[in-house]
Write an enzyme that holds these catalytic residues in place. Sequence first.
Site, mmCIF file in Angstrom:
data_model
loop_
_atom_site.group_PDB
_atom_site.id
_atom_site.type_symbol
_atom_site.label_atom_id
_atom_site.label_comp_id
_atom_site.label_asym_id
_atom_site.label_seq_id
_atom_site.Cartn_x
_atom_site.Cartn_y
_atom_site.Cartn_z
ATOM 1 N N ILE A 22 1.087 6.871 -0.385
ATOM 2 C CA ILE A 22 0.377 5.919 0.477
ATOM 3 C C ILE A 22 -1.063 5.748 0.007
ATOM 4 O O ILE A 22 -1.743 6.726 -0.283
ATOM 5 C CB ILE A 22 0.366 6.433 1.937
ATOM 6 C CG1 ILE A 22 1.786 6.676 2.444
ATOM 7 C CG2 ILE A 22 -0.374 5.461 2.851
ATOM 8 C CD1 ILE A 22 1.861 7.580 3.660
ATOM 9 N N CYS A 23 -1.525 4.499 -0.025
ATOM 10 C CA CYS A 23 -2.926 4.226 -0.308
ATOM 11 C C CYS A 23 -3.595 3.847 1.014
ATOM 12 O O CYS A 23 -3.424 2.734 1.501
ATOM 13 C CB CYS A 23 -3.051 3.085 -1.319
ATOM 14 S SG CYS A 23 -4.738 2.742 -1.768
ATOM 15 N N LEU A 24 -4.281 4.806 1.607
ATOM 16 C CA LEU A 24 -4.965 4.583 2.879
ATOM 17 C C LEU A 24 -6.230 5.432 2.882
ATOM 18 O O LEU A 24 -6.162 6.644 2.677
ATOM 19 C CB LEU A 24 -4.046 4.968 4.053
ATOM 20 C CG LEU A 24 -4.618 4.771 5.458
ATOM 21 C CD1 LEU A 24 -4.898 3.300 5.746
ATOM 22 C CD2 LEU A 24 -3.665 5.330 6.512
ATOM 23 N N ASN A 50 0.793 -1.225 0.000
ATOM 24 C CA ASN A 50 0.000 0.000 0.000
ATOM 25 C C ASN A 50 0.829 1.282 0.000
ATOM 26 O O ASN A 50 0.297 2.369 0.188
ATOM 27 C CB ASN A 50 -0.959 0.018 1.197
ATOM 28 C CG ASN A 50 -1.803 -1.235 1.235
ATOM 29 O OD1 ASN A 50 -1.595 -2.095 2.079
ATOM 30 N ND2 ASN A 50 -2.722 -1.385 0.296
#
Length: 200
Positions: A91-93, A83
Amino acid sequence: MANIAVQRIKREFKEVLKSEETSKNQIKVDLVDENFTELRGEIAGPPDTPYEGGRYQLEIKIPETYPFNPPKVRFITKIWHPNISSVTGAICLDILKDQWAAAMTLRTVLLSLQALLAAAEPDDPQDAVVANQYKQNPEMFKQTATLWSHVYAGAPGSSLDYTRKIDKLCAMGFDKNAVIAALSSKSWDVETATELLLSN
């Protein structure tokens, strides 16, 4: 920056400094500039993960519209995680995007990122190569993530076999960071990693 954002970030900055996690050295935050628009965060790699023992630096940019919009956060320290981009640190959040709520704070952001290190979401990846390795070859993923933690975040120990392969390609005159990225993305196969390095 808008006054509401400054007041809010000052309060949250103090909250992180006084928090229990900070005293345990799990998270911390520093000012980059005096007007609170850019901060430098740091999180410790969680126990029982390939990131354990590593310290991860984060760039945190506070928008004018904070807290109604999330801070822009990226990893400065290189990391091998589905992620998080192994190239840019993006960041993939969800809470840093559409699931952000004005009630969230710097502390929740830092703790959520630490939790992400312990519980990857490979079906919603930021880095497809890493996510693929995570799903297809969990053991290789673990070894690779451990090596990145060792090289870039100061964590202890890593695979001798992987270290030898890195040394072999570095001896051919390639840049160490490029070698690590190539080997990691090519399943630690020296031949295909060499081809990739030569094609760049």
